[in-house]
Design an enzyme around this catalytic site. Sequence first.
Site, PDB file in Angstrom:
ATOM      1  N   GLU A 289       0.796  -1.242  -0.007  1.00  0.00           N
ATOM      2  CA  GLU A 289       0.099   0.054   0.146  1.00  0.00           C
ATOM      3  C   GLU A 289       0.704   1.284  -0.107  1.00  0.00           C
ATOM      4  OE1 GLU A 289      -2.267   3.389   1.609  1.00  0.00           O
ATOM      5  OE2 GLU A 289      -0.503   2.467   2.617  1.00  0.00           O
TER       6      GLU A 289
ATOM      7  N   HIS B 249       4.209   6.796   9.618  1.00  0.00           N
ATOM      8  CA  HIS B 249       5.564   6.937   8.690  1.00  0.00           C
ATOM      9  C   HIS B 249       6.489   7.385   9.457  1.00  0.00           C
ATOM     10  CE1 HIS B 249       2.850   7.221   4.672  1.00  0.00           C
ATOM     11  NE2 HIS B 249       2.374   6.210   5.513  1.00  0.00           N
TER      12      HIS B 249
HETATM   13 ZN   LIG Z   1      -1.358   2.598   6.059  1.00  0.00          ZN
END
Ligand SMILES: [Zn+2]
Length: 460
Positions: free
Chosen positions: A329, A427
Amino acid sequence: MRKFFAALSLSITGIALPVSAQTDFQADSIFIRKIYDTALGEGKSYEWLRHLTQQVGPRLSGSEGAAKAVVYTKSVMEEEHFDHVFLQNVMVPHWVRGAKEKAQVINGKQKTDVPIAALGGSIATPKGGVKGKVIEVKSFQELRDLGTEKVKGKIVFFNRPMDPTKINTFEAYAGAVEQRAAGASEAAKLGAIGSITRSMTTRLDDFPHTGSMRYASGAPMIPAAAISTNGAELLTKTLKANPETEFYFEQNCETLPDAPSHNVIGELKGKTAPGKYIAVGGHLDSWDFAQGAHDDGSGCVQSIEAVRILKALGYQPNNTLRAVMFMNEENGMKGGVTYADSAKSRKETHIAAIESDHGGFSPRGFGIVGTPEQKAKIQQWTKLFAAYGVHELGPGGGGADIGPLAQQGTVLLGLMPDTQRYFDYHHAANDKFETVSKRELELGAAAMASMLYLIDKYGL
Ligand SMILES: [Zn+2]
């Protein structure tokens, strides 16, 4: 008598329901209570998440960690005796960071190290790094207005923060993320030699937040990195005091040839319509320096848990229920695309797909992508969820991985938890197991299992 009862109705959240639905409401609320009891009393998702984040660890597409995550989640579903567990081949981009980045703010003789992270998909700097004067902008328009003359040979610093006044943090993210995704090419078109983007978080700290970027065709490719928010604050302050301030950075990332990988799929076979499917999933890949606990280890283990709970309660689904661990993804979406392509070519009709990819936080609702009638049908279940703090059925979307299923008319649902802390970790290297609450994770799994049950029972 029959006619009389059919005409009777009671009002639930303003919607008139026939008496037959009242009976179902009672049966459904009892069953959903059992789902929550199982999730909270004997849940398994938290220990699976511990293993996935701490034993498997980071799992960017093409990496050894990603391969281990495939083996691990397959083994979990096999140990739970799902009816059928299998891998689906996916070719994925294979980008590697290489040696850790270095960066400095250079103000005359004073050099200050600042934390940066190369953006996924970026090229490396030349050996020894790049150094140059800095142009700070808050928007692409501001950059274009400066023009080639002012930008050429410089490093462009994109410093528009996520808007902290937005209540939905995903809206704030959406309002800023173009700088990360497309900033490098915007800067390169005007002759810049590097691109630095303020990390996508409202928090001030020292964690650079990476994420994917893409080079526009026709623009020169220049190295692109994210800088921590504290680093961005230091850089902007130094630039204000001394516009001659320089920035230096070195990064060693590289895009290797595409690599073979997999989606991981586990099924409970449907008894009346085994050829119809309801999928529930998350994405198995994470960024390379993060355990990916919230993004999206949580969504993966919640998906397996949602199916496991229904199985543990002896529920025999009408349709085939699938837990899907999508690969890639973060930097390519190949898993989601491959899954939808395969479903199409195998004529696997998907009634609905549910994704959890907004963190393992306390669930608040589900985003829905479908027709007004389909939405209205799901919204009739609002009262069944109300006791569990899940109030919003409708606002928001489905999910990136399930998105390609929309082509076949699948109703898409996205678990929407409380998003206030998501971008503290998104992230970044602090997206760790310890930041996930066992209870909140389990509540999300229970909400997904409940939705899966209702869609399976009533259709859409
Ligand atoms: Zn994600």
